[in-house]
Design an enzyme around this catalytic site. Structure first.
Site, PDB file in Angstrom:
ATOM      1  N   ILE A  12      46.857   8.221  -2.728  1.00 34.20           N
ATOM      2  CA  ILE A  12      46.796   8.606  -1.317  1.00 34.20           C
ATOM      3  C   ILE A  12      48.101   8.340  -0.567  1.00 34.20           C
ATOM      4  O   ILE A  12      48.287   8.786   0.557  1.00 34.20           O
ATOM      5  CB  ILE A  12      45.617   7.880  -0.616  1.00 34.20           C
ATOM      6  CG1 ILE A  12      45.125   8.661   0.602  1.00 34.20           C
ATOM      7  CG2 ILE A  12      45.997   6.448  -0.247  1.00 34.20           C
ATOM      8  CD1 ILE A  12      44.408   9.941   0.266  1.00 34.20           C
ATOM      9  N   ILE A  16      54.273   4.518  -1.046  1.00 36.66           N
ATOM     10  CA  ILE A  16      55.250   4.983  -0.059  1.00 36.66           C
ATOM     11  C   ILE A  16      55.034   4.268   1.267  1.00 36.66           C
ATOM     12  O   ILE A  16      55.989   3.815   1.913  1.00 36.66           O
ATOM     13  CB  ILE A  16      55.133   6.514   0.136  1.00 36.66           C
ATOM     14  CG1 ILE A  16      55.409   7.248  -1.181  1.00 36.66           C
ATOM     15  CG2 ILE A  16      56.079   6.991   1.235  1.00 36.66           C
ATOM     16  CD1 ILE A  16      56.790   7.019  -1.748  1.00 36.66           C
ATOM     17  N   LYS A  36      52.422  -6.329  -5.113  1.00 32.31           N
ATOM     18  CA  LYS A  36      51.405  -5.459  -5.692  1.00 32.31           C
ATOM     19  C   LYS A  36      50.355  -6.356  -6.334  1.00 32.31           C
ATOM     20  O   LYS A  36      50.673  -7.166  -7.208  1.00 32.31           O
ATOM     21  CB  LYS A  36      52.037  -4.530  -6.740  1.00 32.31           C
ATOM     22  CG  LYS A  36      51.056  -3.578  -7.417  1.00 32.31           C
ATOM     23  CD  LYS A  36      50.739  -2.382  -6.565  1.00 32.31           C
ATOM     24  CE  LYS A  36      49.858  -1.384  -7.324  1.00 32.31           C
ATOM     25  NZ  LYS A  36      49.514  -0.212  -6.520  1.00 32.31           N
ATOM     26  N   ASP A  48      55.521   0.321  -9.046  1.00 31.13           N
ATOM     27  CA  ASP A  48      55.402   0.443  -7.599  1.00 31.13           C
ATOM     28  C   ASP A  48      56.340  -0.511  -6.871  1.00 31.13           C
ATOM     29  O   ASP A  48      56.867  -0.171  -5.800  1.00 31.13           O
ATOM     30  CB  ASP A  48      53.954   0.183  -7.163  1.00 31.13           C
ATOM     31  CG  ASP A  48      53.026   1.318  -7.561  1.00 31.13           C
ATOM     32  OD1 ASP A  48      53.528   2.369  -8.011  1.00 31.13           O
ATOM     33  OD2 ASP A  48      51.800   1.162  -7.436  1.00 31.13           O
ATOM     34  N   ALA A 115      45.459  -1.690  -5.554  1.00 31.52           N
ATOM     35  CA  ALA A 115      45.501  -0.721  -6.656  1.00 31.52           C
ATOM     36  C   ALA A 115      44.339   0.244  -6.482  1.00 31.52           C
ATOM     37  O   ALA A 115      43.201  -0.183  -6.277  1.00 31.52           O
ATOM     38  CB  ALA A 115      45.401  -1.435  -8.000  1.00 31.52           C
ATOM     39  N   GLY A 116      44.620   1.536  -6.536  1.00 37.96           N
ATOM     40  CA  GLY A 116      43.548   2.507  -6.354  1.00 37.96           C
ATOM     41  C   GLY A 116      43.023   2.497  -4.925  1.00 37.96           C
ATOM     42  O   GLY A 116      43.753   2.206  -3.987  1.00 37.96           O
ATOM     43  N   ARG A 174      50.124  13.231   5.768  1.00 35.13           N
ATOM     44  CA  ARG A 174      49.914  14.680   5.699  1.00 35.13           C
ATOM     45  C   ARG A 174      50.641  15.311   4.515  1.00 35.13           C
ATOM     46  O   ARG A 174      50.466  16.491   4.239  1.00 35.13           O
ATOM     47  CB  ARG A 174      50.402  15.346   6.990  1.00 35.13           C
ATOM     48  CG  ARG A 174      49.502  15.097   8.178  1.00 35.13           C
ATOM     49  CD  ARG A 174      49.885  15.932   9.370  1.00 35.13           C
ATOM     50  NE  ARG A 174      49.785  17.368   9.107  1.00 35.13           N
ATOM     51  CZ  ARG A 174      49.900  18.306  10.044  1.00 35.13           C
ATOM     52  NH1 ARG A 174      50.116  17.966  11.296  1.00 35.13           N
ATOM     53  NH2 ARG A 174      49.799  19.581   9.725  1.00 35.13           N
TER      54      ARG A 174
END
Length: 227
Positions: A12, A16, A36, A48, A115-116, A174
């Site tokens: 998702i 970032i 993380k 990541d 995570a996820g 978006r």
């Protein structure tokens, strides 16, 4: 201060978002590092974490090499509980908590990327959202404009409210989502309205596409989510 960054689903935009949040805070002169909780689908150093450092505009840190920023790495690309089981291991949440506490000795702010999705299982008994509730970690939730996001976001808000998790805001991604402008605009409006209905007084902030898009207004908006 530890603030979690999780999402309504996998892929998702959490990584970032975490990197850009850290960059915004660095540019504001804050002492910040990313962490993380669990990384699957790679070995040794977390992929990541590497992306975080690139977005922050810094190199790998000593705490990265010491595995404090990602204490649990598994090779199998799956949910953390399964990836650990494939290596005959079980995720102990205390490993994450101890790494976070070690980072707190060097940094004022730790951004903890999950995570996820928000409710991904760490082991057979503990979901990531339950870990946040147990540790009293506030949350920044990444959502998107793609179809299904309203449903997934409302379910996430239900889970957070039930566990009394403090929500700092929604990051609205978006990019790679719904190209229909009408749907994207309406989804953002609906989610903004839904926050107040769930008792949350926090903003919906648009997620920049890249560090180069992090203008002054975007910088201020992202940094404000942390406070």
């Amino acid at each position: 201060m530890i603030i979690a960054v999780s999402g309504i689903d996998t892929g998702i935009g959490k990584t970032i978002a975490t990197g850009l949040l850290a960059r915004a805070l660095l540019l504001k002169g804050r002492s910040v590092i990313t962490q993380k909780a669990v990384q699957t689908g790679c070995e040794a150093l977390s992929d990541d974490i590497v992306v975080h450092r690139e977005l922050m505009g810094i190199g790998l840190q000593e705490v990265d090499r010491e595995s404090l920023t990602c204490p649990l790495v598994f090779a199998y690309p799956a949910s953390p509980h399964l990836a650990a089981a494939m290596e005959h291991r079980r995720i102990d949440p205390e490993v994450i908590a101890k790494a976070s506490k070690a980072l707190q000795r060097h940094y004022q702010i730790i951004l903890l990327e999950g995570a996820g999705g928000l409710m991904v299982p760490l082991n057979d008994e503990l979901l990531f959202v339950d870990y946040l509730a147990r540790e009293a970690v506030p949350l920044i939730l990444v959502t998107s404009s793609r179809l299904g996001s309203i449903n997934h976001t409302l379910l996430s808000l239900e889970a957070c409210r039930h566990r009394k998790i403090v929500l700092r805001g929604l990051l609205y991604n978006r990019f790679g989502g719904e190209e229909d402008a009408a749907i994207a605009v309406d989804t953002r409006r609906f989610l903004e309205r839904s926050l107040s209905l769930y008792g949350y007084r926090c903003p919906v902030v648009d997620l920049p596409d890249a560090a180069s898009d992090l203008g002054k207004s975007g910088l201020e908006a992202l940094a404000a989510l942390v406070g």
